[in-house]
Design a protein around this motif. Structure first.
Motif, PDB file in Angstrom:
ATOM      1  N   LYS A 129       0.866  -1.186   0.000  1.00 45.52           N
ATOM      2  CA  LYS A 129       0.000   0.000   0.000  1.00 45.52           C
ATOM      3  C   LYS A 129       0.894   1.225   0.000  1.00 45.52           C
ATOM      4  N   ARG A 135       2.842   8.243  -2.490  1.00 41.72           N
ATOM      5  CA  ARG A 135       1.685   8.971  -3.047  1.00 41.72           C
ATOM      6  C   ARG A 135       2.127  10.315  -3.617  1.00 41.72           C
ATOM      7  N   ASP A 198      -4.176   3.429  -6.024  1.00 42.33           N
ATOM      8  CA  ASP A 198      -5.307   2.657  -5.494  1.00 42.33           C
ATOM      9  C   ASP A 198      -4.905   1.278  -4.981  1.00 42.33           C
ATOM     10  N   HIS A 199      -3.646   0.912  -5.186  1.00 40.52           N
ATOM     11  CA  HIS A 199      -3.213  -0.448  -4.837  1.00 40.52           C
ATOM     12  C   HIS A 199      -3.254  -0.668  -3.323  1.00 40.52           C
ATOM     13  N   ASP A 200      -3.903  -1.733  -2.911  1.00 42.49           N
ATOM     14  CA  ASP A 200      -3.917  -2.095  -1.494  1.00 42.49           C
ATOM     15  C   ASP A 200      -4.129  -3.602  -1.383  1.00 42.49           C
ATOM     16  N   SER A 201      -3.037  -4.308  -1.124  1.00 43.17           N
ATOM     17  CA  SER A 201      -3.122  -5.777  -1.051  1.00 43.17           C
ATOM     18  C   SER A 201      -2.851  -6.273   0.367  1.00 43.17           C
ATOM     19  N   LEU A 202      -2.820  -5.345   1.324  1.00 36.28           N
ATOM     20  CA  LEU A 202      -2.422  -5.706   2.693  1.00 36.28           C
ATOM     21  C   LEU A 202      -3.222  -6.867   3.270  1.00 36.28           C
ATOM     22  N   GLU A 203      -4.520  -6.873   2.980  1.00 33.72           N
ATOM     23  CA  GLU A 203      -5.373  -7.913   3.560  1.00 33.72           C
ATOM     24  C   GLU A 203      -5.166  -9.286   2.930  1.00 33.72           C
TER      25      GLU A 203
END
Length: 266
Positions: A129, A135, A198-203
Motif C-alpha cells: 500500500k 503517493r 489505489d493499490h492495497d493488497s495488505l489484507e
C-alpha cells in the motif's frame, strides 16, 4: 545461443508487447514498473538482455508490458489477470516471477489470484500500500505527465530513483532523453499511476505461500524502505534483503541485485 526477441501477444481482444531472451530453460517472468506507462517494452529486448545479463545466463526471461487497451479504472489486480492470460497463451504453466515497483504490486495479485502460476516470487522496491512518500511522488509524476512536460518528468523520476552518486552520472542522459522524447499516450500513464495509488493488497498477501524474496533499497526515495519491510512482515516465511547504497532503481544500479535474485532462485 540466446535469441533476443520483441513480440506482440494477442488474447481475448487484447494485445500486449513483450520481449524474451536468455539461455536457460526455466522461465522467469519480469513485470516492470511504472515506466511502462511511458513506453512499453517494444524495441527494448537488447537493452533488457544487457541489463539482466546475469539472469539471462540462467533463465529464459519474459518481460511483459501492460496491455495496450488500458481503460479508466484498470487496477493492478486486472493487470495481474492479464499477465496470467499472457502466460497461458505462451504455455508457461508455472514460472519464477519478479515484479519491480508497480510490477511488484501486480506480482502480489498474481501470486494471490493465480498461485499455480508462481513457483517463486521476488518483490523488488515495492509495497502492499503506497506510503505518503509514494503517493506524493506518483501524484507529482501524474501532474507532470498530464502537462506534457517530458523533460521535467524524466529528470524528476531520475532524481528520486537513483542515489545521488548515480544521479550525477545519469542526469546528462536523462536530460537528453527528456528533450528528445515525448509522452506518447497521456491516458496510459494516467491509468497506470492511478492503479498504483489505489493499490492495497495488505489484507490478501497473507495468502501468498510460495517462497518469496522481498528486495528493498536503503535509499529508496520513491516507495521508501519501510514499504519493503512492511511487505515482508505481511508475507509468512518471506526473506527480506535490503541493499545498501541503492535507490529505487536498484535493479540498474546494483550488481548485488541480480546476484541476490540468482541466489534466491537457486
Amino acid at each position: 545461443m540466446s535469441s533476443t526477441k520483441g513480440k506482440n501477444l494477442y488474447f481475448n481482444d487484447k494485445s500486449m508487447d513483450y520481449v524474451t531472451f536468455g539461455k536457460g530453460k526455466q522461465p522467469l517472468v519480469i513485470i516492470p514498473g511504472l515506466g511502462d506507462g511511458l513506453q512499453t517494452v517494444k524495441g527494448k529486448a537488447q537493452l533488457f538482455s544487457l541489463s539482466y545479463r546475469l539472469l539471462a545466463k540462467r533463465y529464459k526471461v519474459y518481460v511483459f508490458s501492460r496491455i495496450n487497451e488500458l481503460r479508466q479504472g484498470y487496477t493492478t489486480r486486472d493487470m495481474a489477470a492479464d499477465v496470467a492470460e499472457a502466460m497461458e497463451t505462451l504455455n508457461l504453466d508455472a514460472a519464477y516471477v519478479m515484479g519491480i515497483s508497480q510490477g511488484g504490486m501486480i506480482a502480489q495479485w498474481l501470486a494471490v489470484d493465480f498461485p499455480e502460476n508462481v513457483q517463486k516470487l521476488i518483490l523488488a522496491v515495492t509495497t502492499a500500500k503506497p506510503s505518503q512518500l509514494a503517493r506524493e511522488r506518483i501524484e507529482h509524476w501524474q501532474k507532470l505527465s498530464q502537462s506534457g512536460n517530458f523533460k521535467h518528468l524524466m529528470l524528476d523520476i531520475a532524481q528520486h530513483s537513483y542515489t545521488q552518486k548515480s544521479y550525477q552520472k545519469w542526469r546528462f542522459l536523462y536530460n537528453i532523453m527528456g528533450r528528445l522524447g515525448r509522452i506518447k499516450d497521456k491516458k496510459r500513464i494516467a491509468i497506470q499511476s492511478q492503479s498504483c495509488l489505489d493499490h492495497d493488497s495488505l489484507e490478501v498477501i497473507k495468502r501468498i505461500h510460495c517462497p518469496t524474496l522481498v528486495l528493498g533499497a536503503l535509499e529508496d526515495d520513491v516507495i521508501g524502505v519501510n514499504g519493503s519491510k512492511e511487505l515482508a512482515k505481511a508475507i509468512s516465511g518471506c526473506q527480506l534483503l535490503i541493499l545498501k547504497h541503492s535507490g529505487h532503481a536498484l535493479y540498474e544500479e546494483n550488481k548485488a541485485f541480480q546476484e541476490a535474485v540468482c541466489g534466491f532462485l537457486n
